[in-house]
Design a protein around this motif. Structure first.
Motif, mmCIF file in Angstrom:
data_model
loop_
_atom_site.group_PDB
_atom_site.id
_atom_site.type_symbol
_atom_site.label_atom_id
_atom_site.label_comp_id
_atom_site.label_asym_id
_atom_site.label_seq_id
_atom_site.Cartn_x
_atom_site.Cartn_y
_atom_site.Cartn_z
ATOM 1 N N SER A 475 0.831 -1.210 0.000
ATOM 2 C CA SER A 475 0.000 0.000 0.000
ATOM 3 C C SER A 475 0.862 1.255 0.000
ATOM 4 N N LEU A 476 1.950 1.241 0.769
ATOM 5 C CA LEU A 476 2.858 2.389 0.800
ATOM 6 C C LEU A 476 3.443 2.655 -0.579
ATOM 7 N N LYS A 478 2.254 1.793 -3.512
ATOM 8 C CA LYS A 478 1.225 2.264 -4.443
ATOM 9 C C LYS A 478 0.852 3.719 -4.181
ATOM 10 N N SER A 479 1.006 4.159 -2.938
ATOM 11 C CA SER A 479 0.677 5.551 -2.596
ATOM 12 C C SER A 479 1.819 6.508 -2.916
ATOM 13 N N GLY A 480 2.961 5.975 -3.336
ATOM 14 C CA GLY A 480 4.101 6.814 -3.655
ATOM 15 C C GLY A 480 4.977 7.159 -2.468
ATOM 16 N N ALA A 481 4.756 6.511 -1.320
ATOM 17 C CA ALA A 481 5.516 6.832 -0.104
ATOM 18 C C ALA A 481 6.899 6.198 -0.082
ATOM 19 N N SER A 486 7.901 2.823 -6.710
ATOM 20 C CA SER A 486 6.483 3.024 -7.019
ATOM 21 C C SER A 486 6.177 2.847 -8.502
ATOM 22 N N ASP A 593 2.857 5.467 9.441
ATOM 23 C CA ASP A 593 2.007 6.492 8.825
ATOM 24 C C ASP A 593 2.535 7.888 9.106
ATOM 25 N N ALA A 596 5.554 8.427 6.951
ATOM 26 C CA ALA A 596 5.189 8.611 5.546
ATOM 27 C C ALA A 596 4.669 10.023 5.283
ATOM 28 N N LYS A 597 4.009 10.614 6.265
ATOM 29 C CA LYS A 597 3.471 11.967 6.126
ATOM 30 C C LYS A 597 4.485 13.041 6.507
#
Length: 791
Positions: A475-476, A478-481, A486, A593, A596-597
């Motif tokens: 998921s990370l 795919k989210s570009g994190a 990616s 999380d 990642a942010k």
């Protein structure tokens, strides 16, 4: 029992009953470097070495064939030679060293009786030189190698306590090897290369196979073993109870003991009705019990207490091992245990492979002294000097090797086997224990804090946690994190990884002992192996670079601020900063999380940490370090994460030690794992910090700040297995510092040392905190002086 592990794009190579098969992942290109074969009366076992991008120094594979179908074995070896031209092009590696010479003609190492019988066939069909090695010497060489190099290789077994792993390396000799093939050979081994055949019996695996074929018509050995599972030997054997009607307690016999194998079928008054499965179980008991008794008697005669059972007859079969264990326990009155091996059938082939290889001899090697900071790159052993902020290549030292079992591709040696075999990855460095580690018979070292086999709740939790964490990685991406991970190809590789690792976890749910003792360390290590196997060497490379750049930008202000503090406060602050930096851990699901942010900085990280007196005695360390007489000669610091952890936590702490005259060795992973910093990356970071700070640069120039690879590639740490160059530099260390949850909580929480030690980590997982009686985000600052250690 062990089905195929199907990851996206993966296929299974040659699924056949009872063979150890490899999973071939997309674009996996391996060159075969060397082949050894052990051809017995019943089975032919093959060990071969490949080299390729997945392993630094090579990879050992194991497979087997029935000797009656020896042409299949020959065809398999021919396919290795034809599709892998590397075997006749010896490289500067393990294969060329072990052969001892360079030749365009491939060399096949062969042992066992069939090596003589089929020598001409092998030479003619393979177009190779067949080098025959002594069978008994190959067996002992193979056993010594496996005991020393493979974790969880040796175990005891009984129905109520299956696969209890033991570590016999501290006191290996003497021992007795009972090798059960078609017949049985019993060897007494008193040291490296020192052995004699002291006994044997013609009643072995071939006896069971032949009698069952005659009595039941069954053809396959695996089918025979399968029959024993449902059989009832009491319908065939004469039991003590059949004679006495009850126990014969006076001489220690229970009614359920066998009085006469197959002796019940002719007693019409017993009215026994039986089928083929009952015959199979009776014969298995007959053969195994007799081998067990003969083994015990020889052990008594020669004063030996350690008995290994090997040979492909056993094949990890639960009932066979239980029977042999029962026999040894019964005759020794509980004073001895039968010892089994996961690679039991491959002793001869493994020994033939290594017997001519001086570099990989099972004889322990001494660490090679190193005079400059170094670490292990992908293909060579290097020493790297930091002087002038440049890395210079030194002369390569004499080669030495160690092996790590890789379960990313695993298979059972037989359908009924209790465990599985992985591949053995050859690491181009010798792994040795930290000199300061306490590991004695009175105080044995156990790297793992929690035994997941004795804690069912923890076992279920950690398998589930790994499943959720693994899905979260995809998921990370795919989210570009995850910068650099990616794109479509990387997402496909990650999808393959997720499928591969999740199926391993499902296997471990069903059979927790399949890959040896289960621990958090093992689960985390398996995850990294699966990532590397699908071609994802470092999925956090972009994250590490970004966080390192940000941390280095903040470093000058941090150093300026802490340099203004008086020594006690500065020591306390810098020690606590190591803990704050350790919060930057992408392996923690709870923190990922926020990372990642970009919502975590050093101050926020420090504010989340709790300080409990039960786990924090940093005040004692501050007092010791700032005392008038305390000047450590050398500190070894096992570092954890990249970014803020190493840049704002570890390096300022190391700088404090350097300012007090202590030389510092920084020990980092040799290969990537999560966002852990590697030795190669740490070298570059130190070079950059040297450009910002004179203290660091001076220490580098004077050889007082060094960087070494640990030889490991996982988030946890086994202090018995460190790169020999690191061990050499740690010889005179009087302070050991271990940083991070994986290295200081999941592993080494109870490790003791002959010198002062400091463990720095944060409980970032609720289950880990619960196991220790801590709260989430409690700091672990565990200082122990050598004088206070409990050993």
């Amino acid at each position: 029992m062990f089905g195929a592990i199907n990851s996206s794009g993966a296929i299974i190579d040659g699924i056949k009953q009872g063979e150890a098969n490899d999973i071939l992942l997309p674009n996996q290109i391996e060159r075969v470097q060397k082949v050894a074969v052990d051809i017995g009366g019943s089975l032919a076992k093959v060990v071969y070495l490949t080299s390729g991008p997945r392993s630094q120094g090579g990879r050992l594979h194991f497979t087997a064939f029935e000797t009656d179908n020896v042409e299949k074995c020959v065809a398999f070896i021919r396919s290795l030679l034809e599709t892998n031209p590397g075997i006749d092009e010896p490289a500067d590696d393990l294969a060329s060293e072990s052969s001892g010479e360079s030749s365009n003609e491939p060399i096949i190492m062969a042992t066992g009786g069939g090596a003589h019988r089929f020598r001409d066939l092998l030479s003619r069909e393979l177009g190779a030189e067949i080098r025959v090695e002594d069978e008994m010497e190959s067996l002992t060489t193979g056993l010594n190698f496996l005991i020393r190099e493979v974790a969880d290789e040796v175990f005891t077994y009984s129905e109520d306590r299956p696969m209890q792993f033991v570590d016999p390396t501290a006191d290996m000799f003497p021992y007795m090897l009972v090798n059960i093939g078609s017949g049985v050979s019993i060897l007494k081994v008193t040291g490296e290369g020192s052995y004699e055949r002291i006994s044997g019996t013609s009643l072995g695996g071939g006896t069971l196979w032949g009698l069952l074929n005659l009595l039941t018509g069954v053809q396959s050995f695996d089918s025979m073993l399968e029959m024993t599972k449902s059989g009832d030997n009491t319908k065939v054997d004469m039991m003590v109870g059949d004679i006495y009607g009850t126990n014969y307690s006076k001489i220690g016999l229970k009614a359920t003991n066998i009085a006469s194998s197959m002796g019940g079928v002719y007693r019409k008054t017993l009215d026994k009705h039986f089928d083929d499965t009952d015959i199979a179980r009776s014969l298995l008991y007959m053969v195994s019990n007799n081998i067990g008794q003969i083994a015990y008697l020889n052990a008594q005669l020669h004063g030996i207490r350690r008995i290994y059972f090997g040979g492909y007859f056993i094949r990890g079969h639960p009932l066979t091992m239980h029977t042999l264990s029962y026999a040894i326990n019964f005759w020794s009155k509980g004073q001895m245990s039968a010892l089994f091996l996961r690679h039991e059938g491959f002793l001869g082939a493994t020994g033939a492979f290594f017997k001519t290889d001086k570099a990989t001899s099972s004889e322990p090697l001494s660490p090679t002294p190193a005079t400059a900071p170094s670490f292990m790159p992908e293909s060579a052993i290097e020493s790297s000097a930091l002087k002038g902020r440049r890395m210079s290549l030194k002369t390569r030292r004499a080669k030495a090797y160690s092996f790590t079992e890789n379960f990313s591709i695993a298979a059972a040696i037989a359908d009924n086997a209790v465990g599985a075999l992985g591949m053995l990855d050859c690491e181009p460095s010798r792994l040795m224990p930290l000199p300061q580690l306490v590991n004695t018979s009175e105080h044995p070292y156990q790297p793992d804090t929690v035994d997941l086999m004795t804690e069912p709740r923890q076992q279920v939790y950690w398998i589930s946690a790994m499943e959720n964490n693994t899905k979260g990685l995809l998921s990370l991406a795919k989210s570009g994190a995850l910068p650099g991970c990616s794109d479509a190809d990387s997402i496909q590789q990650l999808t393959s990884f997720v499928a591969l690792y999740l199926q391993h976890l499902q296997r471990l749910r069903e059979q927790p002992l399949a890959y040896g003792a289960m621990s958090v360390r093992a689960l985390l290590g398996l995850r990294e192996q699966c990532l590397h196997e699908v071609g994802l060497e470092d999925i956090f490379a972009g994250v590490k670079q970004r966080e390192t750049d940000a941390a280095l930008a903040a470093l000058p202000d941090l150093l300026q601020a802490t340099d203004k503090l008086e020594i006690n406060e500065r020591t306390r602050t810098l020690t606590h900063n190591v803990l704050a930096g350790n919060m930057f851990d992408w392996g923690s699901t709870d923190l990922r999380d926020a990372l990642a942010k970009g919502a975590l900085n050093l101050e926020r990280a420090r504010s989340r940490i709790s300080w409990s007196p039960e786990f924090d005695n940093s005040a004692a360390f501050v007092t010791k370090l700032t005392g008038p007489e305390t000047r450590y000669r050398r500190a070894v610091i096992f570092v954890d994460n990249s970014g803020a952890d190493v840049c704002l936590g570890v390096l300022p702490f190391a700088r404090l030690l350097l300012q007090q005259g202590t030389s510092v060795v920084l020990a980092a992973n040799t290969r990537p794992a999560l966002n852990d910093v590697t030795a190669r990356e740490l070298l570059q970071i130190v070079q950059r910090v040297g450009e910002l700070d004179q203290t660091i640069q001076a220490a580098v120039d004077q050889g007082k700040l060094m960087v070494y690879g640990t030889g490991s590639s996982g988030p946890c740490l086994d202090l018995r297995k460190l790169d020999a160059q690191l061990v050499s530099q740690a010889q005179d260390a009087d302070l050991v510092v271990i940083v991070g949850m994986g290295r200081a909580i999941h592993s080494n929480y109870r490790a003791q040392f002959l010198c002062d030690s400091l463990k720095l980590a944060v409980f970032k997982n609720q289950m880990a905190a619960d196991a220790a009686g801590a709260q989430i985000y409690d700091a672990l600052c565990k200082y122990e002086s050598a004088e206070s250690a409990k050993f």
